[in-house]
Design a protein around this motif. Structure first.
Motif, mmCIF file in Angstrom:
data_model
loop_
_atom_site.group_PDB
_atom_site.id
_atom_site.type_symbol
_atom_site.label_atom_id
_atom_site.label_comp_id
_atom_site.label_asym_id
_atom_site.label_seq_id
_atom_site.Cartn_x
_atom_site.Cartn_y
_atom_site.Cartn_z
ATOM 1 N N LEU A 1 0.797 -1.211 0.000
ATOM 2 C CA LEU A 1 0.000 0.000 0.000
ATOM 3 C C LEU A 1 0.838 1.274 0.000
ATOM 4 C CD1 LEU A 1 -2.511 -1.181 2.757
ATOM 5 C CD2 LEU A 1 -2.877 -1.219 0.282
ATOM 6 N N LEU A 2 1.800 1.324 0.911
ATOM 7 C CA LEU A 2 2.622 2.509 1.095
ATOM 8 C C LEU A 2 4.061 2.203 0.683
ATOM 9 C CD1 LEU A 2 2.921 5.429 2.248
ATOM 10 C CD2 LEU A 2 3.436 4.366 4.462
ATOM 11 N N GLY A 3 4.601 3.003 -0.217
ATOM 12 C CA GLY A 3 5.966 2.814 -0.675
ATOM 13 C C GLY A 3 6.869 3.900 -0.125
ATOM 14 N N CYS A 4 7.954 3.500 0.535
ATOM 15 C CA CYS A 4 8.836 4.463 1.194
ATOM 16 C C CYS A 4 10.251 4.347 0.639
ATOM 17 C CB CYS A 4 8.866 4.229 2.698
ATOM 18 S SG CYS A 4 7.216 4.183 3.453
ATOM 19 N N LEU B 1 14.668 7.244 -8.036
ATOM 20 C CA LEU B 1 13.682 6.973 -9.086
ATOM 21 C C LEU B 1 13.571 5.475 -9.367
ATOM 22 C CD1 LEU B 1 14.396 9.895 -11.589
ATOM 23 C CD2 LEU B 1 12.404 9.618 -10.084
ATOM 24 N N ALA B 2 14.688 4.758 -9.288
ATOM 25 C CA ALA B 2 14.631 3.297 -9.456
ATOM 26 C C ALA B 2 13.823 2.661 -8.335
ATOM 27 C CB ALA B 2 16.056 2.731 -9.480
ATOM 28 N N ALA B 3 13.996 3.161 -7.107
ATOM 29 C CA ALA B 3 13.209 2.648 -5.985
ATOM 30 C C ALA B 3 11.727 2.943 -6.184
ATOM 31 C CB ALA B 3 13.704 3.275 -4.682
ATOM 32 N N LEU B 4 11.429 4.140 -6.670
ATOM 33 C CA LEU B 4 10.036 4.506 -6.928
ATOM 34 C C LEU B 4 9.402 3.559 -7.930
ATOM 35 C CD1 LEU B 4 7.637 6.518 -6.711
ATOM 36 C CD2 LEU B 4 8.700 7.792 -8.597
ATOM 37 N N GLU B 5 10.093 3.259 -9.020
ATOM 38 C CA GLU B 5 9.517 2.384 -10.038
ATOM 39 C C GLU B 5 9.249 0.989 -9.481
ATOM 40 O OE1 GLU B 5 8.302 3.335 -12.994
ATOM 41 O OE2 GLU B 5 8.755 5.265 -12.056
ATOM 42 N N TRP B 6 10.158 0.464 -8.640
ATOM 43 C CA TRP B 6 9.929 -0.863 -8.050
ATOM 44 C C TRP B 6 8.721 -0.816 -7.117
ATOM 45 C CZ3 TRP B 6 9.907 -2.959 -3.094
ATOM 46 C CH2 TRP B 6 9.858 -4.366 -3.042
ATOM 47 N N LEU B 7 8.605 0.205 -6.313
ATOM 48 C CA LEU B 7 7.474 0.314 -5.386
ATOM 49 C C LEU B 7 6.149 0.473 -6.143
ATOM 50 C CD1 LEU B 7 9.205 2.618 -2.781
ATOM 51 C CD2 LEU B 7 8.376 0.289 -2.335
#
Length: 409
Positions: free
Chosen positions: A2-5, A64-70
């Motif tokens: 639900l929540l991506g950090c 940004l890579a972390a954002l795309e995975w989340l």
């Protein structure tokens, strides 16, 4: 999920995980961006990066890579987590990373709120306080990598982002979530996309949480996450934990006032490691052998006084000293675990990041709290960690951490 950090260091990420678990959210901390999908039962995923002090372009790319995975895991809201003392420089990395994430998500209004009242971090009229001191008088002005000499977060953030920085003041926050939302809308209409958020008590953070329901992106310390779980339907499966016995050791690379006090209060065997010794070729295995031979919890530390740190940096260069000490503690951690240590305590964000990267666990299960902002974390079947931000923890933190690690929750 639900929540991506996205956390800019490992201790801060565990601090955030601790907050979410206490609010009932099943949370896992990942060491860097995972290669595969997450466990579908995870409700909040924290991707821990070591991006606080690296070049801006690298920090943005990693985030940004972390954002795309989340996003691929199904997250509907995202939190960029940084230190509650807003550790940054005139170039970043807080502002550039936040702006890149906002652009990717199409976020029109993004708050910045490093407040954590339980540990004395409060924001009033846009100024960050540590206890009863302004940030610039708290000891953070002596930080070896990101000295904080201005407590006005609007002035700190402005050079790092596009456009004027806005502000929602405490009196508006005290009026409740509806008034907060109206204030944010007014700031956005005025062209102030990035907004400093006042908060001086936990109730303020809960009000912010309610006001931010459905907002794609927010940024801050772990405290701002306090009110977020209430916006989601949760499984109720957070909080399962089993303790870990066995040999314990503590490492400290932080030079904060709090950590230096904890080092001084340690009653077991201790060994100081200086920058000069490490640069001169001191072997991590030699120090590990000393630590493993002790019959009580050993502490290995390089928590020097600010003048000593400055002298080493002037003699050898800031980046060279930092890299040498981080590399030493990374190798020391590996040697200690290989020698049988099953409970490892690390103080300092950069030190802890180096330790975790060296041990390379895939994910960290968040366990019980040791002190505000610092949980125990399981890194493997027979290994638990406590990663402490330099400024956190009571004077007896090392002894308390060793005890908490042993017990089931």
């Amino acid at each position: 999920m639900l929540l991506g950090c996205i956390g800019d260091d490992f201790t801060g990420s565990s601090d955030l995980g601790n907050t979410l678990v206490k609010q009932g959210m099943r949370t896992v901390q990942y060491v860097g961006v995972p290669d595969g999908p997450a466990d579908p039962e995870v409700e909040a995923g924290v991707v821990a990066l070591k991006s606080r002090s690296i070049p801006v372009e690298e920090a943005v790319a990693q985030s940004l890579a972390a954002l795309e995975w989340l996003r691929a895991q199904g997250c509907t809201q995202f939190l960029f987590k940084y230190c509650s003392t807003f550790d940054s420089t005139a170039q970043g990395n807080i502002g550039p990373v936040a702006e890149a994430l906002a652009d990717k998500l199409g976020a029109q209004s993004v708050i910045f709120c490093p407040a954590f009242p339980t540990t004395g971090r409060t924001i009033y009229m846009g100024h960050l306080f540590v206890g009863d001191r302004l940030l610039s008088e708290s000891g953070m002005e002596n930080h070896p990598l990101t000295p904080m000499t201005d407590p006005d977060l609007r002035r700190v953030l402005a050079p790092q982002v596009s456009g004027e920085v806005g502000h929602v003041a405490a009196p508006t926050v005290w009026e409740g979530p509806d008034e907060i939302r109206a204030a944010l809308e007014a700031e956005a209409v005025a062209g102030r996309r990035f907004v400093i958020a006042d908060a001086i008590r936990d109730g303020d953070l809960m009000a912010w949480g309610k006001a931010l329901a459905g907002v794609p992106l927010l940024t801050g310390g772990s405290g701002i996450a306090m009110g977020l779980p209430g916006n989601f339907t949760l499984s109720g499966k957070a909080g399962r934990w089993r303790g870990q016995g066995g040999p314990v050791a503590a490492l400290s690379g932080s030079c904060s006032n709090a950590t230096r006090g904890q080092v001084a209060a340690h009653e077991g065997p201790s060994r100081e490691v200086t920058a000069e010794q490490v640069l001169g070729g001191l072997a991590a295995q030699e120090v590990a052998d000393w630590a493993l031979a002790q019959d009580r919890m050993p502490l290995v530390y390089s928590s020097a006084e600010p003048d000593t740190v400055r002298a080493a940096q002037e003699a050898h260069g800031r980046e060279k000293v930092a890299a040498a000490l981080e590399g030493f503690f990374a190798q020391l951690a590996k040697a200690l675990v290989a020698g049988g240590v099953t409970r490892l305590i690390s103080a300092g964000g950069e030190t802890s990041g180096a330790v975790v990267e060296a041990l390379a666990p895939d994910a960290l299960e968040i366990g019980p709290e040791i002190d505000p902002g610092v949980p125990v974390m399981r890194a493997g079947e027979d290994l638990v960690l406590a990663l402490k931000s330099g400024n956190f923890g009571a004077e007896d933190f090392f002894a308390k951490a060793a005890r908490v690690m042993e017990h089931d929750a």
